[in-house]
Design an enzyme around this catalytic site. Structure first.
Site, short mmCIF file in Angstrom:
data_model
loop_
_atom_site.label_atom_id
_atom_site.label_comp_id
_atom_site.label_asym_id
_atom_site.label_seq_id
_atom_site.Cartn_x
_atom_site.Cartn_y
_atom_site.Cartn_z
CG MET A 136 -2.51 -1.51 0.75
SD MET A 136 -3.52 -1.18 2.08
CE MET A 136 -2.92 -0.69 3.68
CE1 TYR A 184 5.27 8.38 3.86
CE2 TYR A 184 5.87 6.85 5.54
CZ TYR A 184 5.95 8.00 5.41
OH TYR A 184 6.07 8.95 5.58
CD GLN A 190 -5.77 -3.64 2.70
OE1 GLN A 190 -5.38 -4.13 1.15
NE2 GLN A 190 -4.81 -4.07 3.48
CG HIS A 203 7.05 -2.82 2.11
ND1 HIS A 203 6.93 -1.23 3.03
CD2 HIS A 203 6.21 -2.80 2.28
CE1 HIS A 203 5.70 -1.15 3.80
NE2 HIS A 203 4.88 -2.75 2.78
#
Ligand code: PAF
Length: 286
Positions: free
Chosen positions: A30, A32, A61, A37
């Protein structure tokens, strides 16, 4: 690195890549992006020929009143992180295209979607499973990469893939942590310095629970939970514990007979620091 916003264009690219024998790795995010990540991107880069990172803050979500609007977003920052990690394509669609007019179809994983995280965030996992299946259909990956930090998300998606015969291998990377043990998360930006320091208590409590279980130093699962709860509440009285769960790692079934249980144990918890809700977990074999 190319940025693709159009679903059809992404499908055509992925179709072409598959036809030319390329192994596609998808890292759904998602945005940022943080070091956690990056670990997923690096793992995908290591194991696949082409890496697609999706950046999409999925409205389906988030519950009403959750942080969808204020969820941190910084596309240019994400762009450079992806470029440095060797990503080949960023898939960054608009919500209107993903959930078109009269959108009706959702994927829900019975029972698993409703407990623990799902109990406190009803509908969350239906939103996650729906977007992930859509991303699989759009980017056609061979492998998809997720962080163990979101343990119930991993369990839920594995189950979806198994039950719906989805031909994608789910790869899971370990949780990355700050020096004090706080799990890396995009939402950590909501914490002030004191909360960031105090939030070390999550990982400490998880390790306390793990050590008690491995040493056999407990009466039953309730006594482990109590020791963890007491530790959290004594060390950081200003936080508010939402739940602690001691389960298996397959269907997240509660382990009643912890003394005699053998196999993977997952301890998960959620704690509020002010308005910020943090989750964390520890997975080990007994
Ligand atoms: O873990 C996340 O960031 C999200 O839940 C995911 C898997 C990208 C789906 O929106």
């Amino acid at each position: 690195m190319k940025v693709i916003k159009d679903i059809r264009a992404m499908q055509e690219i992925s179709e072409f890549l598959r036809r030319t024998g390329k192994k596609i790795g998808l890292v759904p995010t998602m945005g940022y992006l943080h070091e956690g990540h990056v670990e997923l991107l690096i793992a995908a880069k290591d194991e696949c020929d082409v890496v697609i990172a999706s950046i999409f803050v999925n409205p389906a979500q988030f519950l009403p009143g959750e942080d969808f609007e204020k969820y941190p977003r910084d596309f240019m920052r994400d762009y450079f992180i992806c470029m440095q990690a060797g990503v080949d394509y960023i898939f960054n669609p608009e919500a209107e295209e993903v959930y078109g007019k009269d959108y009706k179809t959702y994927v829900s994983i019975n029972d698993l979607s409703d407990k623990y995280e799902g109990k406190f965030r009803p509908g969350h996992f239906t939103g996650v499973a729906t977007i992930v299946l859509k991303l699989f259909n759009i980017t056609k990956p061979h492998r998809a990469y997720f962080g163990q930090k979101d343990a119930q998300q991993v369990v839920t998606l594995r189950k979806m893939v198994k039950d719906l015969n989805v031909d994608v291998e789910i790869r899971v990377c370990e949780t990355l942590r700050e020096e004090n043990g706080l799990a890396k998360s995009s939402r950590n930006v909501y914490l002030d310095d004191k909360q960031r320091e105090d939030a070390a208590v999550l990982n400490e409590a998880l390790n306390l629970g793990k050590n008690m279980i491995l040493k056999g130093d407990f009466d039953d699962y309730k006594s482990v939970k109590k020791a963890m709860r007491d530790y959290i509440e004594t060390k950081t009285p200003e936080c508010s514990l939402q739940y602690i769960a001691i389960t298996d790692n397959e269907l997240m079934e509660k382990i009643d007979d912890l003394k005699n249980y053998e196999g993977e144990v997952l301890i998960s918890l959620a704690v509020f620091f002010g308005k910020t809700r943090l989750i964390d977990n520890i997975l080990f074999t007994k």
